[in-house]
Design a protein around this motif. Structure first.
Motif, PDB file in Angstrom:
ATOM      1  N   GLY A  37       0.849  -1.195   0.000  1.00 44.41           N
ATOM      2  CA  GLY A  37       0.000   0.000   0.000  1.00 44.41           C
ATOM      3  C   GLY A  37       0.877   1.234   0.000  1.00 44.41           C
ATOM      4  N   GLY A  97       2.542  10.430  11.179  1.00 42.27           N
ATOM      5  CA  GLY A  97       1.694   9.570  10.362  1.00 42.27           C
ATOM      6  C   GLY A  97       0.392   9.235  11.078  1.00 42.27           C
ATOM      7  N   VAL A  98      -0.485   8.567  10.332  1.00 44.53           N
ATOM      8  CA  VAL A  98      -1.774   8.173  10.894  1.00 44.53           C
ATOM      9  C   VAL A  98      -1.590   7.029  11.903  1.00 44.53           C
ATOM     10  CG1 VAL A  98      -4.004   7.108  10.300  1.00 44.53           C
ATOM     11  CG2 VAL A  98      -3.143   9.030   8.961  1.00 44.53           C
ATOM     12  N   SER A  99      -0.553   6.215  11.715  1.00 42.77           N
ATOM     13  CA  SER A  99      -0.367   5.074  12.638  1.00 42.77           C
ATOM     14  C   SER A  99      -0.213   5.541  14.084  1.00 42.77           C
ATOM     15  CB  SER A  99       0.822   4.217  12.196  1.00 42.77           C
ATOM     16  OG  SER A  99       0.695   3.911  10.836  1.00 42.77           O
ATOM     17  N   TYR A 123      -8.648  -2.194   7.897  1.00 44.27           N
ATOM     18  CA  TYR A 123      -7.193  -2.029   7.899  1.00 44.27           C
ATOM     19  C   TYR A 123      -6.666  -2.790   9.130  1.00 44.27           C
ATOM     20  CZ  TYR A 123      -2.756   0.596   8.365  1.00 44.27           C
ATOM     21  OH  TYR A 123      -1.439   0.960   8.496  1.00 44.27           O
ATOM     22  N   TYR A 126      -6.234  -1.622  12.963  1.00 40.29           N
ATOM     23  CA  TYR A 126      -7.325  -1.045  13.781  1.00 40.29           C
ATOM     24  C   TYR A 126      -7.652  -1.918  15.004  1.00 40.29           C
ATOM     25  CZ  TYR A 126      -8.631   2.141   9.860  1.00 40.29           C
ATOM     26  OH  TYR A 126      -8.660   3.084   8.861  1.00 40.29           O
ATOM     27  N   ASN A 169     -13.561   4.309   7.869  1.00 42.66           N
ATOM     28  CA  ASN A 169     -12.419   4.468   6.961  1.00 42.66           C
ATOM     29  C   ASN A 169     -12.963   4.482   5.533  1.00 42.66           C
ATOM     30  OD1 ASN A 169      -9.932   2.220   5.642  1.00 42.66           O
ATOM     31  ND2 ASN A 169      -9.770   4.426   5.817  1.00 42.66           N
ATOM     32  N   ASN A 173      -9.400   0.947   2.938  1.00 43.49           N
ATOM     33  CA  ASN A 173      -8.404  -0.074   2.675  1.00 43.49           C
ATOM     34  C   ASN A 173      -8.945  -1.298   3.386  1.00 43.49           C
ATOM     35  OD1 ASN A 173      -6.208  -1.720   2.489  1.00 43.49           O
ATOM     36  ND2 ASN A 173      -4.858  -0.507   3.781  1.00 43.49           N
ATOM     37  N   ASP A 197     -10.780   7.819   9.655  1.00 40.00           N
ATOM     38  CA  ASP A 197      -9.453   7.729   9.033  1.00 40.00           C
ATOM     39  C   ASP A 197      -9.626   8.128   7.565  1.00 40.00           C
ATOM     40  OD1 ASP A 197      -7.080   7.026   7.812  1.00 40.00           O
ATOM     41  OD2 ASP A 197      -6.933   5.053   8.757  1.00 40.00           O
ATOM     42  N   ILE A 199      -7.232   8.929   5.318  1.00 40.01           N
ATOM     43  CA  ILE A 199      -5.922   8.941   4.647  1.00 40.01           C
ATOM     44  C   ILE A 199      -6.021   8.773   3.121  1.00 40.01           C
ATOM     45  CG2 ILE A 199      -5.408   6.465   4.983  1.00 40.01           C
ATOM     46  CD1 ILE A 199      -2.469   7.553   5.648  1.00 40.01           C
ATOM     47  N   TYR A 200      -7.118   8.155   2.636  1.00 42.05           N
ATOM     48  CA  TYR A 200      -7.245   8.005   1.171  1.00 42.05           C
ATOM     49  C   TYR A 200      -8.098   9.096   0.525  1.00 42.05           C
ATOM     50  CZ  TYR A 200      -4.830   3.666   1.870  1.00 42.05           C
ATOM     51  OH  TYR A 200      -3.866   2.758   2.210  1.00 42.05           O
ATOM     52  N   SER A 226       1.328  10.374   3.596  1.00 43.32           N
ATOM     53  CA  SER A 226       1.895   9.146   3.041  1.00 43.32           C
ATOM     54  C   SER A 226       1.367   8.791   1.660  1.00 43.32           C
ATOM     55  CB  SER A 226       1.588   7.959   3.967  1.00 43.32           C
ATOM     56  OG  SER A 226       2.309   8.062   5.155  1.00 43.32           O
ATOM     57  N   LYS A 227       0.038   8.771   1.524  1.00 45.64           N
ATOM     58  CA  LYS A 227      -0.545   8.193   0.307  1.00 45.64           C
ATOM     59  C   LYS A 227      -0.684   9.228  -0.802  1.00 45.64           C
ATOM     60  CE  LYS A 227      -1.242   4.583   2.969  1.00 45.64           C
ATOM     61  NZ  LYS A 227      -0.585   3.300   2.866  1.00 45.64           N
ATOM     62  N   ARG A 235       7.051   9.877   7.298  1.00 45.47           N
ATOM     63  CA  ARG A 235       6.300   9.792   8.541  1.00 45.47           C
ATOM     64  C   ARG A 235       5.714  11.137   8.941  1.00 45.47           C
ATOM     65  NH1 ARG A 235       4.375   6.601   7.838  1.00 45.47           N
ATOM     66  NH2 ARG A 235       3.664   6.064   9.910  1.00 45.47           N
ATOM     67  N   TYR A 313      -6.614   0.058  -4.272  1.00 50.28           N
ATOM     68  CA  TYR A 313      -6.702  -1.382  -4.036  1.00 50.28           C
ATOM     69  C   TYR A 313      -7.914  -1.978  -4.742  1.00 50.28           C
ATOM     70  CZ  TYR A 313      -3.956   0.177  -0.001  1.00 50.28           C
ATOM     71  OH  TYR A 313      -3.032   0.765   0.801  1.00 50.28           O
TER      72      TYR A 313
HETATM   73  N1  PLP Z   1      -4.749   4.071   7.640  1.00 49.65           N
HETATM   74  C1  PLP Z   1      -4.980   3.287   6.578  1.00 49.65           C
HETATM   75  C2  PLP Z   1      -6.384   2.955   6.207  1.00 49.65           C
HETATM   76  C3  PLP Z   1      -3.910   2.784   5.827  1.00 49.65           C
HETATM   77  O1  PLP Z   1      -4.158   1.998   4.760  1.00 49.65           O
HETATM   78  C4  PLP Z   1      -2.578   3.107   6.206  1.00 49.65           C
HETATM   79  C5  PLP Z   1      -1.433   2.542   5.466  1.00 49.65           C
HETATM   80  O2  PLP Z   1      -1.526   1.635   4.691  1.00 49.65           O
HETATM   81  C6  PLP Z   1      -2.387   3.912   7.330  1.00 49.65           C
HETATM   82  C7  PLP Z   1      -3.488   4.375   8.020  1.00 49.65           C
HETATM   83  C8  PLP Z   1      -1.001   4.277   7.803  1.00 49.65           C
HETATM   84  O3  PLP Z   1      -0.676   5.545   7.424  1.00 49.65           O
HETATM   85  P1  PLP Z   1       0.639   6.316   7.856  1.00 49.65           P
HETATM   86  O4  PLP Z   1       1.691   6.037   6.836  1.00 49.65           O
HETATM   87  O5  PLP Z   1       0.211   7.755   7.847  1.00 49.65           O
HETATM   88  O6  PLP Z   1       1.023   5.856   9.220  1.00 49.65           O
END
Ligand code: PLP
Length: 377
Positions: A37, A97-99, A123, A126, A169, A173, A197, A199-200, A226-227, A235, A313
């Motif tokens: 991803g 990052g989101v993580s 994802y 989670y 989300n 993903n 979330d 992020i996409y 990131s994406k 990060r 995806y």
């Molecule tokens: N959230 C989702 C839905 C993702 O698919 C990903 C990475 O694949 C992340 C968060 C992680 O993002 P980051 O790189 O900002 O930590």
């Protein structure tokens, strides 16, 4: 003695598969990577330049815990521009990052035993993160026959008195499916705390995604660089939180992470404030790959129940092979040199699926399809 928390955390199958693919490559095999991803396009050149300049200007110390003011202001401008919503920089916390944002948010929200509703397929981190923070996970299985649309009605049937948080989300993903505005509004109307979330967002093929902030301020929105900007390894991400959570989130961030990387934050300002042609070009590239792969998977008999509207995806049903997704993914890697992710990584509902990522060059995707077709024969 290893703690229960550490013992119980599951591994991320996609990463294990990647390790295996790397081992095969080290032994001389050519592997087509469709499991990652991770955008294949480097970040916009002006963003790279901004990072160099920031380093030269001495941006190498800790920054304020909540992030540098310039970046929080740029993020606030982004929300105004993109969604027409006003967010005060005081509600923004810049993270790596989101993580780590997930870790912080669930750390700030959950008491032991609190329930978090998650739509499945999900994802993989989670549920791990929720459990790590002492919460309980309630998965809401989306409809495989319809391509797993994020169906609010279905989601809300599982809401009960113990539900503390609903996690959304969209685009998702691994499915690429998007919740429409009515669905987001219905989730808000359920009256529970929401973690969204996003992020996409901005990787969509048609209607753009609405932010949860368009419907309520009383939610947590997570997003990052990131994406959209191909900055996975840099990060950098952020949290928008309700006002009352800003101080506790700062304290958690301060204790565990201090701050996000300082020169990377400068580059983040350039990414958000700079020309956005890069984002449009990337979308066109993804869309071409998406359409190609949808057509080819259909030809292989792995038709998608519904066309994904976002992310990069495709979650394909492979029941026609007589194998589950895990067996097929292992065999494709070993015997055809194609790496994909087994659906079970995203929850039991996706056991008979595999996830393709098309964040990889079209020539490699074509090669992957050729190999799969040859192998199937
Ligand atoms: N959230 C989702 C839905 C993702 O698919 C990903 C990475 O694949 C992340 C968060 C992680 O993002 P980051 O790189 O900002 O930590």
């Amino acid at each position: 003695m290893i703690s229960r928390r550490a013992r119980e955390i599951g591994s991320f199958l996609a990463m294990e598969l990647l390790d295996k693919a790397r081992q095969l490559e080290a032994a001389g095999r050519d592997i087509v990577h469709m499991e990652l991803g991770e955008p294949d396009r480097p970040p916009p050149p002006e963003v790279v330049d901004a990072a160099y300049s920031a380093l030269e200007e001495g941006y190498s110390t800790y920054t304020p815990t909540q992030g540098i003011a310039e970046l929080r202001e740029a993020i606030a401008r982004f929300y105004q521009r993109e969604y027409g919503v006003s967010v005060s920089p005081g509600r923004i916390i810049v993270t790596m990052g989101v993580s780590p944002a997930l870790f912080l948010v669930f750390g700030a929200l959950l008491e032991t035993g609190d329930e978090v509703l998650i739509h499945e397929p999900y994802y993989p981190p989670y549920p791990q993160c929720v459990r790590f923070m002492g919460g309980r996970v309630r998965c809401v299985k989306l409809d495989p026959g319809a391509g797993f649309p994020i169906d609010a009605e279905r989601l809300l049937t599982e809401v009960n008195a113990d539900t503390r948080v609903i996690l959304v989300n969209s685009p998702s993903n691994p499915t690429g499916m998007m919740a429409d505005r009515e669905a987001l509004k219905a989730v808000v109307d359920a009256g529970k705390m929401i973690v969204s979330d996003e992020i996409y967002h901005r990787i969509t093929y048609g209607t753009g995604a609405a932010s949860m902030l368009e419907f309520t301020d009383d939610c947590f929105v997570l997003n990052g660089f990131s994406k959209v900007y191909g900055m996975t390894g840099w990060r950098l991400g952020w949290i928008i939180c309700p006002e009352r959570f800003a101080a506790p989130l700062h304290r958690i961030h301060q204790n565990f992470f201090l701050s996000a990387n300082s020169f990377v934050q400068r580059a983040g300002v350039s990414a958000l404030d700079g020309p956005q042609a890069y984002v449009d070009e990337t979308l066109e590239i993804y869309d071409r790959r998406r359409r190609y792969l949808i057509g080819e998977l259909g030809r292989l008999g792995w038709r998608l129940a519904s066309e994904p509207q976002g992310a990069f995806y495709l979650l394909a049903d492979v029941s026609s092979t007589g194998m589950d997704g895990m067996t097929l993914a292992e065999r494709l890697l070993d015997e055809a040199g194609v790496a994909v992710t087994p659906g079970v990584d995203f929850g039991e509902i996706a056991t008979n699926f595999i996830r393709f990522s098309y964040a990889t060059a079209i020539e490699r995707i074509e090669e992957g399809v050729r190999r799969i077709e040859g192998w199937l024969r």
